[in-house]
Design a protein around this motif. Structure first.
Motif, PDB file in Angstrom:
ATOM      1  N   ALA A 167       4.626   1.244   1.168  1.00  0.00           N
ATOM      2  CA  ALA A 167       5.593   0.764   0.183  1.00  0.00           C
ATOM      3  C   ALA A 167       5.940   1.861  -0.817  1.00  0.00           C
ATOM      4  CB  ALA A 167       5.043  -0.458  -0.545  1.00  0.00           C
ATOM      5  N   LEU A 168       4.923   2.598  -1.253  1.00  0.00           N
ATOM      6  CA  LEU A 168       5.164   3.664  -2.223  1.00  0.00           C
ATOM      7  C   LEU A 168       6.029   4.776  -1.634  1.00  0.00           C
ATOM      8  CD1 LEU A 168       1.602   3.971  -3.812  1.00  0.00           C
ATOM      9  CD2 LEU A 168       3.589   2.798  -4.766  1.00  0.00           C
ATOM     10  N   LYS A 169       5.830   5.080  -0.365  1.00  0.00           N
ATOM     11  CA  LYS A 169       6.546   6.193   0.262  1.00  0.00           C
ATOM     12  C   LYS A 169       7.968   5.832   0.690  1.00  0.00           C
ATOM     13  CE  LYS A 169       2.881   9.199   2.038  1.00  0.00           C
ATOM     14  NZ  LYS A 169       3.468  10.408   1.410  1.00  0.00           N
ATOM     15  N   TYR A 170       8.184   4.593   1.128  1.00  0.00           N
ATOM     16  CA  TYR A 170       9.442   4.292   1.801  1.00  0.00           C
ATOM     17  C   TYR A 170      10.314   3.253   1.094  1.00  0.00           C
ATOM     18  CZ  TYR A 170       6.787   6.677   5.433  1.00  0.00           C
ATOM     19  OH  TYR A 170       6.012   7.578   6.124  1.00  0.00           O
ATOM     20  N   ASP A 171       9.763   2.511   0.140  1.00  0.00           N
ATOM     21  CA  ASP A 171      10.553   1.457  -0.505  1.00  0.00           C
ATOM     22  C   ASP A 171      11.114   1.933  -1.847  1.00  0.00           C
ATOM     23  OD1 ASP A 171       9.814  -0.077   1.606  1.00  0.00           O
ATOM     24  OD2 ASP A 171       8.396  -1.344   0.511  1.00  0.00           O
ATOM     25  N   ASP A 172      12.197   1.284  -2.267  1.00  0.00           N
ATOM     26  CA  ASP A 172      12.726   1.516  -3.615  1.00  0.00           C
ATOM     27  C   ASP A 172      11.642   1.082  -4.601  1.00  0.00           C
ATOM     28  OD1 ASP A 172      13.944   1.385  -6.098  1.00  0.00           O
ATOM     29  OD2 ASP A 172      15.720   0.322  -5.405  1.00  0.00           O
ATOM     30  N   GLY A 207       0.792  -1.222   0.000  1.00  0.00           N
ATOM     31  CA  GLY A 207       0.000   0.000   0.000  1.00  0.00           C
ATOM     32  C   GLY A 207       0.826   1.273   0.000  1.00  0.00           C
ATOM     33  N   MET A 208       0.333   2.283   0.695  1.00  0.00           N
ATOM     34  CA  MET A 208       0.965   3.600   0.718  1.00  0.00           C
ATOM     35  C   MET A 208       2.370   3.553   1.325  1.00  0.00           C
ATOM     36  SD  MET A 208       0.641   6.772  -0.124  1.00  0.00           S
ATOM     37  CE  MET A 208      -1.055   7.391  -0.155  1.00  0.00           C
ATOM     38  N   HIS A 249      -8.104   1.210  -5.436  1.00  0.00           N
ATOM     39  CA  HIS A 249      -9.413   1.857  -5.278  1.00  0.00           C
ATOM     40  C   HIS A 249      -9.349   3.124  -4.423  1.00  0.00           C
ATOM     41  CE1 HIS A 249      -9.063  -0.508  -1.597  1.00  0.00           C
ATOM     42  NE2 HIS A 249      -9.987   0.259  -1.054  1.00  0.00           N
ATOM     43  N   ARG A 250      -8.131   3.511  -4.007  1.00  0.00           N
ATOM     44  CA  ARG A 250      -7.990   4.681  -3.139  1.00  0.00           C
ATOM     45  C   ARG A 250      -7.287   5.827  -3.876  1.00  0.00           C
ATOM     46  NH1 ARG A 250      -5.435   2.914   2.476  1.00  0.00           N
ATOM     47  NH2 ARG A 250      -4.801   5.115   2.294  1.00  0.00           N
ATOM     48  N   PRO A 251      -7.912   6.989  -3.969  1.00  0.00           N
ATOM     49  CA  PRO A 251      -7.309   8.113  -4.705  1.00  0.00           C
ATOM     50  C   PRO A 251      -5.949   8.526  -4.171  1.00  0.00           C
ATOM     51  CG  PRO A 251      -9.620   8.543  -4.244  1.00  0.00           C
ATOM     52  CD  PRO A 251      -9.264   7.304  -3.484  1.00  0.00           C
ATOM     53  N   ASP A 252      -5.749   8.450  -2.864  1.00  0.00           N
ATOM     54  CA  ASP A 252      -4.461   8.885  -2.320  1.00  0.00           C
ATOM     55  C   ASP A 252      -3.335   7.945  -2.760  1.00  0.00           C
ATOM     56  OD1 ASP A 252      -5.641   6.857  -0.773  1.00  0.00           O
ATOM     57  OD2 ASP A 252      -4.562   7.448   1.040  1.00  0.00           O
ATOM     58  N   ILE A 253      -3.605   6.632  -2.752  1.00  0.00           N
ATOM     59  CA  ILE A 253      -2.599   5.667  -3.194  1.00  0.00           C
ATOM     60  C   ILE A 253      -2.398   5.769  -4.707  1.00  0.00           C
ATOM     61  CG2 ILE A 253      -2.023   3.205  -3.355  1.00  0.00           C
ATOM     62  CD1 ILE A 253      -3.464   2.740  -0.757  1.00  0.00           C
ATOM     63  N   MET A 254      -3.486   5.988  -5.428  1.00  0.00           N
ATOM     64  CA  MET A 254      -3.392   6.144  -6.876  1.00  0.00           C
ATOM     65  C   MET A 254      -2.527   7.354  -7.235  1.00  0.00           C
ATOM     66  SD  MET A 254      -6.463   6.535  -9.681  1.00  0.00           S
ATOM     67  CE  MET A 254      -7.217   5.000  -9.153  1.00  0.00           C
ATOM     68  N   LYS A 255      -2.755   8.461  -6.547  1.00  0.00           N
ATOM     69  CA  LYS A 255      -1.985   9.683  -6.807  1.00  0.00           C
ATOM     70  C   LYS A 255      -0.502   9.442  -6.565  1.00  0.00           C
ATOM     71  CE  LYS A 255      -1.464  14.422  -5.071  1.00  0.00           C
ATOM     72  NZ  LYS A 255      -1.988  15.419  -4.098  1.00  0.00           N
ATOM     73  N   GLU A 256      -0.174   8.764  -5.471  1.00  0.00           N
ATOM     74  CA  GLU A 256       1.228   8.489  -5.146  1.00  0.00           C
ATOM     75  C   GLU A 256       1.850   7.523  -6.155  1.00  0.00           C
ATOM     76  OE1 GLU A 256       4.713   9.027  -3.039  1.00  0.00           O
ATOM     77  OE2 GLU A 256       2.784  10.038  -2.738  1.00  0.00           O
ATOM     78  N   ALA A 257       1.097   6.494  -6.562  1.00  0.00           N
ATOM     79  CA  ALA A 257       1.608   5.498  -7.507  1.00  0.00           C
ATOM     80  C   ALA A 257       1.914   6.142  -8.860  1.00  0.00           C
ATOM     81  CB  ALA A 257       0.603   4.365  -7.673  1.00  0.00           C
ATOM     82  N   PHE A 258       1.016   7.020  -9.318  1.00  0.00           N
ATOM     83  CA  PHE A 258       1.225   7.665 -10.608  1.00  0.00           C
ATOM     84  C   PHE A 258       2.343   8.692 -10.549  1.00  0.00           C
ATOM     85  CE2 PHE A 258      -2.514   5.526 -11.930  1.00  0.00           C
ATOM     86  CZ  PHE A 258      -2.585   5.620 -13.319  1.00  0.00           C
TER      87      PHE A 258
END
Length: 577
Positions: free
Chosen positions: A453-458, A450-451, A484-493
């Motif tokens: 992993a996106l914020k802290y992992d390579d 989730g979030m 399905h979560r806009p915040d995670i989607m925004k970070e992933a993109f």
């Protein structure tokens, strides 16, 4: 229908002897034996032999003409019984034959032997090709398979729903087919590459289980297992579902379908789950053919202390195969194949009567040889082939050598359908041209972790909840647990270089819908054409599509793509340049 026929050609049996019947169909063959005329009459169901005694009755009737005949069913003479057809013990004696439509043109090929004709000619006269009972049978099989798939989905509570054909172009995936708008100057629709966004929007709309036999359009080059232009898939999505929920549905549907329409052994659920990294290492591909018993070993660490220059600083793979009894030419042919696919060579060692033979033997100490025997489980007569190259190439080369060895040694278990799920795909990859980070597959997938992993992992270590179904080395489906979560989607993109403005512009409906609350959801879309191709026993997907485009993306029957008139172009505000 009663005026043309009372029964089908393949329905007549000995129990019908003495009955008067009317049949209709195409003249398959005509044989005139001195005033006694035999006609093999063919319809969709099969063939019945018709006997006439008046030559004047067949005036103007040629092969492939359409006729209707009325007569009595009689028993054939013992010496004329045809065991090759279902109606081979009976025939219809007729005094009446009606020509419904004459075949007045010269046939470009015999329909019954159309598969011996070059494909371009078959597709130009596809309506004749489809008269071939074997080709016709494949179309009937396709219809039955689709009906079965639909029934299975309905039984599991899925709603069949249709999604738009005219939609918005997507920046991800293959090239779109664009459709110019007449009412909105300079703007274009796109034919959907898949119903991806719409099915996720249905989940956000409160539908629990959706499916459709969905047409998809991609401007891609053809392959034997990929039709250019358009294809169909069993598209489905599930709300409040995770990866295993999707797998259970896919396993149930595919196992039921493959066992019903094939006599081959089919993998029983649960199908194997193979992580992407393991698949690349052990099989040299993310589409492994599990009918091939050969496996790839990682020998990189083994060669770290071996003074062999070609392997220095590069990963090394090994493939064990029993090549005892193979001639010198076998090994030479394997070397030639390796060079042909781009390798610099192909080293090997053969264990024979306790000692090694081969070009690498002198570089290994006795201790290393014993270690290799233990590591690879070598027995007398076994050969280990070695593949070494850069990481970007070594897996692919290993997979090709594995396949070639299997073919040359005749190891493929052809009486099976071996299915597996490939899981744990990397979320991101490095673009070789730009050096930037790109999505590996579906950008709408949920990252594992989730979030956080996106914020802290390579990013290159993040895995996605993405998966494929592979059968006999052919990808049947891709799928994913959706983001399905806009915040995670925004970070992933953002990691892939897309700003929130781009996200809202290109995927605005989805992004907005998720802002109003969306359930966790997941799905996949097995390819219908590929399923039918495999069950029909073909390697060319065009054999199971009624009116396919040729390998160059052309419809030779109707002449598409064709030129548009100046008036048509003007209406949609297009000028050719």
């Amino acid at each position: 229908m009663q005026s043309f026929r009372t029964t089908h050609c393949n329905s007549i049996r000995q129990s019908d002897i003495g009955k008067e019947v009317t049949l209709a169909g195409w003249v398959d063959t005509i044989r005139n034996h001195g005033g006694v005329i035999f006609i093999d009459l063919r319809d969709q169901e099969g063939i019945t032999q018709v006997v006439l005694h008046d030559e004047t009755k067949i005036h103007g009737i040629h092969k492939e003409s359409v006729v209707s005949v009325t007569g009595k069913v009689v028993m054939r003479d013992e010496e004329t019984v045809n065991r090759k057809i279902d109606t081979g013990t009976v025939e219809v004696h007729s005094d009446s034959i009606t020509l419904l439509s004459s075949c007045s043109a010269s046939l470009p090929f015999e329909p019954a032997r159309s598969r011996d004709t070059r494909e371009e000619l078959r597709l130009k006269y596809r309506f004749l090709d489809l008269r071939n009972p074997l080709v016709h049978r494949d179309m009937v099989l396709r219809s039955k398979i689709i009906s079965h798939l639909r029934h299975q989905m309905e039984e599991m509570g899925f709603l069949e729903m249709q999604t738009p054909i005219l939609t918005m172009s997507s920046p991800e995936g293959a090239r779109d087919y664009l459709v110019p708008s007449r009412k909105h100057r300079g703007k274009f629709y796109a034919l959907p590459q898949a119903p991806q966004q719409f099915k996720q929007l249905l989940m956000a709309s409160g539908f629990d289980r959706y499916f459709q036999i969905a047409p998809c359009f991609r401007d891609e080059d053809a392959r034997l297992d990929r039709s250019p232009g358009e294809f169909y898939q069993l598209d489905f999505e599930m709300a409040f579902a995770d990866q295993e929920d999707v797998f259970q549905v896919a396993e149930s549907v595919l196992y039921s379908t493959f066992t019903r329409f094939s006599d081959k052994e089919v993998s029983k659920p649960p199908f194997r789950r193979i992580p992407f990294e393991e698949s690349m290492l052990r099989y040299g591909t993310d589409k492994p053919d599990l009918r091939n018993p050969l496996l790839i070993d990682d020998l990189t660490d083994f060669f770290l202390d071996v003074d062999f220059a070609p392997f220095k600083g590069k990963p090394v793979r090994g493939i064990k195969a029993n090549c005892s009894g193979m001639s010198r030419s076998f090994f030479e042919n394997m070397f030639d194949y390796a060079v042909a696919i781009g390798m610099k060579g192909l080293g090997y060692l053969t264990l024979s009567e306790g000692s090694f033979k081969g070009p690498i033997d002198k570089f290994l100490s006795d201790e290393k040889k014993a270690e290799l025997i233990e590591m690879c489980g070598l027995k007398d007569g076994d050969t280990v082939y070695f593949i070494s190259d850069k990481k970007a190439k070594v897996d692919r080369f290993s997979g090709q050598i594995r396949t070639k060895l299997c073919t040359e040694l005749g190891l493929l278990q052809e009486d099976k359908f071996e299915m597996c799920f490939i899981v744990d795909f990397p979320m991101y990859e490095t673009n070789e041209e730009t050096g930037k980070i790109d999505f590996t597959h579906n950008p709408f997938s949920m990252p594992q972790g989730g979030m956080d992993a996106l914020k802290y992992d390579d990013p290159l270590t993040i895995k996605a909840w993405q998966y494929d179904i592979v059968c006999n080395g052919i990808e049947l489906s891709s799928g994913a647990v959706r983001n399905h979560r806009p915040d995670i989607m925004k970070e992933a993109f953002s990691i892939a270089g897309y700003s929130e403005d781009v996200l809202k512009d290109k995927f605005g409906a989805l992004y907005t819908a998720f802002s109003y609350g969306a359930p966790p959801h997941a799905g996949m879309a097995p390819g219908v054409d590929r399923i039918v191709m495999m069950l029909a026993g073909h390697e060319n997907i065009r054999e199971v599509i009624a009116f396919p485009l040729n390998s160059n993306g052309q419809d030779l029957l109707l002449g598409a793509p064709g030129e548009a008139t100046e008036k048509q172009l003007k209406e949609v505000h297009i000028r050719m340049r």
